[in-house]
Design an enzyme around this catalytic site. Structure first.
Site, PDB file in Angstrom:
ATOM      1  N   ASP A   1      21.945 -38.821  -3.431  1.00 25.47           N
ATOM      2  CA  ASP A   1      21.787 -38.563  -5.012  1.00 25.47           C
ATOM      3  C   ASP A   1      22.845 -37.157  -5.126  1.00 25.47           C
ATOM      4  O   ASP A   1      22.684 -36.612  -6.076  1.00 25.47           O
ATOM      5  CB  ASP A   1      20.622 -37.239  -5.064  1.00 25.47           C
ATOM      6  CG  ASP A   1      19.018 -38.927  -4.844  1.00 25.47           C
ATOM      7  OD1 ASP A   1      19.473 -40.413  -5.586  1.00 25.47           O
ATOM      8  OD2 ASP A   1      17.759 -38.503  -4.936  1.00 25.47           O
TER       9      ASP A   1
ATOM     10  N   GLU B   1       0.860  -1.566   0.402  1.00 21.61           N
ATOM     11  CA  GLU B   1       0.123  -0.145  -0.047  1.00 21.61           C
ATOM     12  C   GLU B   1       0.558   1.323   0.378  1.00 21.61           C
ATOM     13  O   GLU B   1       0.642   2.281  -0.383  1.00 21.61           O
ATOM     14  CB  GLU B   1      -1.112   0.072   1.272  1.00 21.61           C
ATOM     15  CG  GLU B   1      -1.562  -1.046   1.281  1.00 21.61           C
ATOM     16  CD  GLU B   1      -1.171  -1.864   2.409  1.00 21.61           C
ATOM     17  OE1 GLU B   1      -2.429  -2.933   2.856  1.00 21.61           O
ATOM     18  OE2 GLU B   1       0.124  -2.417   1.692  1.00 21.61           O
TER      19      GLU B   1
ATOM     20  N   TRP C   1      16.749 -39.853 -14.437  1.00 20.07           N
ATOM     21  CA  TRP C   1      15.870 -39.166 -14.172  1.00 20.07           C
ATOM     22  C   TRP C   1      14.347 -39.763 -14.528  1.00 20.07           C
ATOM     23  O   TRP C   1      13.595 -39.911 -15.366  1.00 20.07           O
ATOM     24  CB  TRP C   1      15.693 -37.325 -14.664  1.00 20.07           C
ATOM     25  CG  TRP C   1      17.358 -36.811 -14.631  1.00 20.07           C
ATOM     26  CD1 TRP C   1      17.804 -36.094 -15.328  1.00 20.07           C
ATOM     27  CD2 TRP C   1      17.115 -36.406 -13.628  1.00 20.07           C
ATOM     28  NE1 TRP C   1      19.345 -35.490 -14.685  1.00 20.07           N
ATOM     29  CE2 TRP C   1      18.214 -35.667 -13.723  1.00 20.07           C
ATOM     30  CE3 TRP C   1      16.197 -35.919 -12.034  1.00 20.07           C
ATOM     31  CZ2 TRP C   1      19.446 -34.471 -12.337  1.00 20.07           C
ATOM     32  CZ3 TRP C   1      17.139 -34.896 -11.097  1.00 20.07           C
ATOM     33  CH2 TRP C   1      18.336 -34.259 -11.315  1.00 20.07           C
TER      34      TRP C   1
END
Length: 360
Positions: A194, A46, A164
């Site tokens: 991973d 605002e 993947w």
């Protein structure tokens, strides 16, 4: 209000623990001011819009996605600025659930003679700040779990091969999920298997300066390899350890440069409820969990999951020894399973994305 929501999205994930808000000021059917939330301690939406509108704000209409705040925090109350600027009418998409506001801002504006209209797009405005809404009312972070699985619910083959499962488009979408999060959480097993980076690697033009989410590793047994790439990536890393680790193991992990947080644990399993309470006290409002089935299962077992983002690839892995997306104890009867509502399904590249909220 649609424009205000679009502006608010520019601040999403970048102004925590504040909500992402957009504001538009209109006079004689012309936009004379617009803005969105700046980083904590800076101007709210605002105020940005009012500064842009200047003296022309007198007699104008303000559209704002969240009720203006009416108390002095890091910044003065927006309600006072709106009144002093001479705004004649305020359209609000949703009420601020913050107990310090929660309707009080609108009452103050009404008492000053400003016309209040609770506007359309309420559902969009609530979803935009779903993490803030939970945090400000409970003190707990909003937990989103993300996983990528085959159609038969596997996240890796029986040998552990997982790269993947989904395509490039799905992986790019995950980058956006990270960008909107305060923190990305994973477990030691995922780090070992991973060696992920867990960083945001998006090219962001304009808007608020890009920041990296906090990287959180849950490791009750201290098994995270110190040479993991995550310790050399941009941004901060928080390593959550059990309280009973041998001094040598703890010392080795301290040398990674990560911040260490010790939490109560049993049999090497960190107390996740106490952890989320501690993270909430750090004003972490929004956590994306990218982990294996053990951590995801533990979060579901503890009833801590708020939202699920599941990417399903059009492949079948098979094998009873292949890794499931969600492990843990699970439930004995279907009547006790975690149920989703507000479910959305869409295709992302060749994959299917299912998004839903856990019914509490």
């Amino acid at each position: 209000m649609s424009l205000a929501l679009s502006l608010a999205r520019l601040a999403q994930g970048q102004v925590s623990p504040n909500p992402a808000v957009g504001a538009v000021i209109v006079k004689n059917e012309v936009v004379i001011g617009q803005g969105y939330t700046q980083p904590p301690g800076s101007d709210h939406a605002e105020i940005v819009a009012l500064k842009q509108a200047g003296r022309e704000a007198r007699g104008a209409t303000l559209f704002v996605t969240l009720e203006p705040h009416c108390y002095k925090g890091r910044t003065p109350p927006c309600t006072r600025a709106i009144i002093e600027a001479g705004i004649a009418e305020v359209h609000v998409a949703t009420i601020d659930p913050n107990p310090l506001v929660s309707g009080k801002g609108l009452v103050e504006l009404q008492q000053a003679g400003i016309k209040i209209i609770q506007s359309e797009h309420t559902d969009e405005a609530v979803e935009l700040n779903e993490a803030y809404n939970k945090f400000i009312t409970t003190g707990m972070p909003f937990i989103t779990v993300k996983f990528a699985a085959s159609l038969d619910g596997k996240i890796a083959t029986r040998t552990g091969d997982s790269k993947w499962i989904t395509g490039e488009a799905a992986r790019k979408h995950v980058q956006h999920l990270r960008y909107f999060s305060d923190a990305v959480m994973t477990g030691a097993n995922t780090i070992i298997a991973d060696n992920p980076r867990l960083t945001v690697r998006l090219a962001i033009k304009g808007g608020i300066a890009h920041k990296q989410p906090l990287k959180i590793i849950i490791d009750g047994l201290g098994r995270t390899p110190p040479q993991s790439v995550i310790f050399n990536e941009p941004g901060k890393t928080l390593l959550v350890l059990g309280t009973t680790l041998p001094p040598g193991v703890k010392r080795r992990l301290i040398e990674t440069g990560a911040e260490i947080l010790e939490m109560p644990s049993e049999d090497g399993i960190v107390d996740l409820m106490q952890l989320m309470t501690a993270l909430g006290k750090r004003q972490i409002t929004n956590i994306l969990v990218e982990a294996g089935g053990i951590l995801l299962g533990s979060l579901f077992d503890a009833g801590l999951v708020d939202k699920v983002v599941a990417f399903l690839a059009p492949i079948i892995i098979g094998g009873e020894d292949a890794r499931p997306a969600v492990a843990g104890k699970g439930v004995e009867k279907l009547s006790a399973c975690a149920k989703m509502d507000q479910v959305k399904v869409e295709t992302v590249g060749n994959d299917i994305m299912v998004v839903g909220y856990v019914v509490k």
